[in-house]
Design a protein around this motif. Structure first.
Motif, PDB file in Angstrom:
ATOM      1  N   ILE A 265       3.123  10.555 -14.943  1.00 60.76           N
ATOM      2  CA  ILE A 265       2.049   9.568 -14.834  1.00 60.76           C
ATOM      3  C   ILE A 265       1.184   9.957 -13.645  1.00 60.76           C
ATOM      4  N   ARG A 266      -0.112  10.013 -13.860  1.00 60.62           N
ATOM      5  CA  ARG A 266      -1.050  10.155 -12.752  1.00 60.62           C
ATOM      6  C   ARG A 266      -1.831   8.852 -12.618  1.00 60.62           C
ATOM      7  N   SER A 267      -1.800   8.284 -11.435  1.00 55.76           N
ATOM      8  CA  SER A 267      -2.487   7.020 -11.158  1.00 55.76           C
ATOM      9  C   SER A 267      -3.684   7.293 -10.261  1.00 55.76           C
ATOM     10  N   GLU A 268      -4.853   6.886 -10.710  1.00 54.70           N
ATOM     11  CA  GLU A 268      -6.088   7.158  -9.975  1.00 54.70           C
ATOM     12  C   GLU A 268      -6.954   5.890  -9.988  1.00 54.70           C
ATOM     13  N   GLY A 269      -7.149   5.290  -8.830  1.00 55.71           N
ATOM     14  CA  GLY A 269      -8.011   4.121  -8.733  1.00 55.71           C
ATOM     15  C   GLY A 269      -7.417   2.843  -9.284  1.00 55.71           C
ATOM     16  N   ASP A 270      -6.099   2.833  -9.547  1.00 60.10           N
ATOM     17  CA  ASP A 270      -5.466   1.619 -10.075  1.00 60.10           C
ATOM     18  C   ASP A 270      -5.371   0.545  -8.992  1.00 60.10           C
ATOM     19  N   LEU A 271      -5.517  -0.714  -9.408  1.00 63.46           N
ATOM     20  CA  LEU A 271      -5.380  -1.857  -8.511  1.00 63.46           C
ATOM     21  C   LEU A 271      -3.996  -2.448  -8.728  1.00 63.46           C
ATOM     22  N   ILE A 272      -3.177  -2.426  -7.688  1.00 65.47           N
ATOM     23  CA  ILE A 272      -1.776  -2.839  -7.773  1.00 65.47           C
ATOM     24  C   ILE A 272      -1.627  -4.160  -7.025  1.00 65.47           C
ATOM     25  N   LEU A 273      -1.268  -5.241  -7.728  1.00 62.95           N
ATOM     26  CA  LEU A 273      -1.315  -6.587  -7.156  1.00 62.95           C
ATOM     27  C   LEU A 273       0.044  -7.275  -7.178  1.00 62.95           C
ATOM     28  N   ASN A 274       0.192  -8.245  -6.316  1.00 60.85           N
ATOM     29  CA  ASN A 274       1.325  -9.165  -6.279  1.00 60.85           C
ATOM     30  C   ASN A 274       2.664  -8.432  -6.098  1.00 60.85           C
TER      31      ASN A 274
END
Length: 331
Positions: A265-274
């Motif tokens: 998995i490549r994560s780019e610009g994801d918003l990770i909340l809570n």
């Protein structure tokens, strides 16, 4: 305010054809066929959805009725079909749609709910199906998957759909023995996964581009990479509930390999909340990760933000919109 892709496809009825973003972008559905009018909510017979879908010629299928169609068996969709629910409210219950050995399918603005029985999927795509676009559909509460893409089906886009009240939401690649699934390519964008338990999606072998989706309050994990899969997660919103694990990795052995592997998995610009925990595997096969630009030049994407989160809660799933007029071409 957020801008959503393909905002002009409701300007005329067939403006949708070939307008998907991502891997399903070539799907024309029933562009080159006549209109087929669904005039009854019956499971089968003249004027039924099943009758239109089974015909071999291209059709742009529209509805003259609203209500619930109770499917007593899977409804097989043949090639070059558009099932266009705009202008009505059609709910499919019981069994789901089966896209088998077909190509060029567009499914737009329908509701799917409550399939009961062993291994019932809302939309089952297998085997060898391609050039498929599923847009603005609401799916919930089936026994198995809401959308399952397996057995060498590829070049598929799922956009602006809403998934609720479900366990195994979306499976891409069903088994580590299905090594032909290395061909699978799927784009999922501007979708809302609302409190569904797992598989947003779960992927074996395939290449999957996720962008501008909103996944919240999952029950096990948000996204799972299993054997040899490559998942490019770009500018999505992941908002945890009680369970915090965003990315899961399952190790399995492909039938033609000696060593068991998970996916990437490549994560780019994801918003990770809570308090969501987005652990990434680093340094393992990263050079093998695909980039969407290798396959399509553009896609409509914005930064993950509160405004995007608001829009995706409103503009996904079935929409109360008028049926666009059929454009008459004057020679």
């Amino acid at each position: 305010m957020s801008s959503l892709p393909y905002a002009d496809v409701d300007s005329s009825m067939r403006a949708m054809a070939g307008r998907a973003e991502g891997f399903g972008r070539f799907s024309i559905g029933g562009l080159n066929g006549p209109l087929y009018y669904v005039t009854t909510l019956a499971d089968d017979g003249p004027g039924s959805l099943r009758d239109g879908c089974r015909r071999k010629e291209p059709f742009w299928i529209i509805f003259e009725v609203s209500g619930t169609i109770h499917l007593l068996s899977y409804l097989n969709v043949s090639s070059y079909k558009t099932i266009d629910g705009r202008g009505q409210r059609i709910k499919l219950m019981g069994k789901g749609l089966r896209l088998k050995d077909c190509e060029h399918i567009i499914i737009c603005n329908l509701e799917f709910e409550g399939g009961r029985g062993h291994d019932v999927d809302g939309i089952q795509i297998k085997p060898n199906s391609r050039h498929i676009w599923i847009d603005r559909c609401s799916l919930r509460d089936y026994d198995d998957g809401l959308i399952d893409i397996t057995r060498q089906s590829t070049d598929i886009t799922v956009s602006r759909c809403c998934f609720t009240q479900h366990d195994k939401t979306m499976l891409i690649g069903a088994d580590p023995s299905h090594i032909g699934d290395r061909c699978i390519r799927v784009t999922i964008h501007h979708c809302f996964f609302n409190g569904t338990r797992q598989r947003h999606p779960r992927v074996r072998f395939g290449k999957v581009h996720l962008y501008n989706n909103y996944t919240r309050n999952w029950g096990i994990y948000a996204v799972c990479a299993s054997v040899e899969s490559q998942i490019y997660s770009q500018c999505n919103i992941y908002e945890a509930g009680q369970k915090k694990k965003t990315f899961e990795y399952y190790t399995e052995k492909a039938a033609d390999k000696e060593e068991a592997k998970s996916g990437l998995i490549r994560s780019e610009g994801d918003l990770i909340l809570n308090g969501a925990q987005a652990c990434l595997l680093t340094g393992v096969g990263e050079e093998c990760m695909f980039h969407p630009s290798e396959y399509y030049p553009t896609w409509t994407m914005e930064a993950a933000s509160d405004s995007l989160r608001t829009v995706l809660q409103i503009c996904t799933g079935w929409q109360s919109i008028p049926r666009p007029a059929e454009q008459v071409v004057i020679p």
